[in-house]
Scaffold this active site. Structure first.
Site, short mmCIF file in Angstrom:
data_model
loop_
_atom_site.label_atom_id
_atom_site.label_comp_id
_atom_site.label_asym_id
_atom_site.label_seq_id
_atom_site.Cartn_x
_atom_site.Cartn_y
_atom_site.Cartn_z
N LYS A 27 5.73 8.39 24.22
CA LYS A 27 4.55 8.60 25.06
C LYS A 27 3.46 9.15 24.14
O LYS A 27 3.53 10.29 23.70
CB LYS A 27 4.84 9.57 26.21
CG LYS A 27 3.59 9.83 27.04
CD LYS A 27 3.80 10.87 28.11
CE LYS A 27 2.44 11.33 28.64
NZ LYS A 27 2.53 12.42 29.60
N ALA B 183 -0.19 11.86 35.19
CA ALA B 183 -1.08 13.02 35.29
C ALA B 183 -1.85 13.05 36.61
O ALA B 183 -2.42 12.06 37.05
CB ALA B 183 -2.08 13.07 34.15
N GLY B 184 -1.82 14.20 37.22
CA GLY B 184 -2.63 14.43 38.41
C GLY B 184 -1.86 14.45 39.72
O GLY B 184 -2.38 14.89 40.74
#
Lengths: 68, 263
Positions: free
Chosen positions: B100, B187-188
């Protein structure tokens, strides 16, 4: 001679190898998931015992931690 | 290699049954992590590399015990050079080419540095890595990352750890249509419904760390997000109805009785 291991200055014998400082950092010989860099370059585990450190070498001993 | 089943997620030729990737970030206790991993059903777990004094150990073994594959990240890297060096260390530590890729451009927002990211991706692909880049929700950048050989793209829904969900669902949908490699919403995510929305928009998978690790009950949230990913995937496949700006009766007017009172 003086080297730096994970940011800390360390006095080591002149014949010190990567394997020596890795063991002193608390890594067991059979521990998996560990990587070492000397002056920014990877030293494969198979070469730890045969890789001498130069004076002023910067050694990083790393393992997996939570992240991402 | 196993034969993929019809609805497997396939990354770089490797079939994965689970479409939920678990981020280990934010877990401070190994036993809680292991229970959350099992509840999540995840087969791919991100880890970071840090100095041994700051890394208590045991995480790598716990992931393998849980039957998952390790996905090392390059968190904390701000240049392509740092990211490439970290990637090579990760490959040595974990014996995997999968990565990643994170190249951060700003400490406050932790948003990706697009220029450095693309540069690092190109170099790492050439070096044999299976690169999954954490990127913005920019469809053009995603296509550039695909063009240099990334195996998937991982757009953010909102800043890392913010829990703000998908702030721009239209951008995610556009990005989905712009590339043919798997899209993993990264993300988020704040809670299960965010994960369901990502899948309904056509994302192929979701990566979730903080929403699970910092939930009051991580194991229960891991179950919730797993089910949400499955629900969103099913809903996407089922085909949602179009949005209308007025009502459309679901009950027919045909056969309405005459209930007028006698004069």
């Amino acid at each position: 001679m003086r080297v730096t291991v994970n940011g800390d200055p360390r006095d080591v014998p002149a014949d010190c190898t990567v394997a020596t400082v890795v063991a002193e950092a608390g890594v067991a010989p059979d521990e998996r998931g560990v990587a070492v860099a000397v002056d920014g370059d990877v030293v494969p585990r198979s070469r730890w015992a045969a890789t001498p450190l130069n004076p002023e070498a910067r050694v990083e001993v790393l393992r997996a931690t939570a992240g991402g | 290699m196993l034969d993929p089943r019809p609805d497997d997620l396939v990354i770089a030729g490797v079939p994965l049954t689970s479409r939920l990737l678990l981020g280990s970030g934010g877990f401070t206790r190994l036993d809680r992590f292991e229970r959350a991993l099992e509840a999540s059903g995840s087969e791919l777990v991100t880890v970071a590399l840090r100095r041994v004094e700051q890394a208590p150990g045991g995480l790598y073994d716990a992931i393998e015990r849980g039957g998952a594959r390790v996905l090392p990240n390059t968190a904390g890297c701000y240049t392509a050079r740092e990211a490439v060096q970290t990637a090579r260390l990760a490959r040595e530590a974990f014996g995997t080419d999968w990565l990643k890729l994170e190249v951060i451009g700003d400490r406050r927002t932790l948003l990706p540095d697009a220029v450095e990211l693309l540069r690092a991706a190109e170099e790492l692909v050439a070096d044999g890595f299976v690169v999954l880049p954490y990127t913005t929700d920019d469809a053009v950048l995603a296509r550039r990352l695909e063009d240099v050989g990334c195996a998937a793209v991982m757009p953010l829904g909102s800043p890392i750890g913010s829990g703000l969900g998908l702030r721009n669902p239209h951008a995610i949908a556009l990005l989905r249509d712009a590339v043919s490699v798997p899209v993993i919403l990264d993300a988020g995510i704040g809670t299960a419904s965010d994960a369901a929305l990502a899948m309904e928009l056509g994302c192929d998978a979701v990566l979730c760390a903080t929403a699970i690790s910092r939930a009051r009950e991580p194991e229960r949230m891991a179950t919730a997000v797993r089910l949400a990913v499955e629900a969103g995937r099913l809903a996407r496949g089922a085909g949602r109805i179009p949005r209308l700006d007025h009502a459309q009766a679901s009950t027919s007017d045909a056969g309405i009785p005459d209930l007028t009172p006698a004069p």
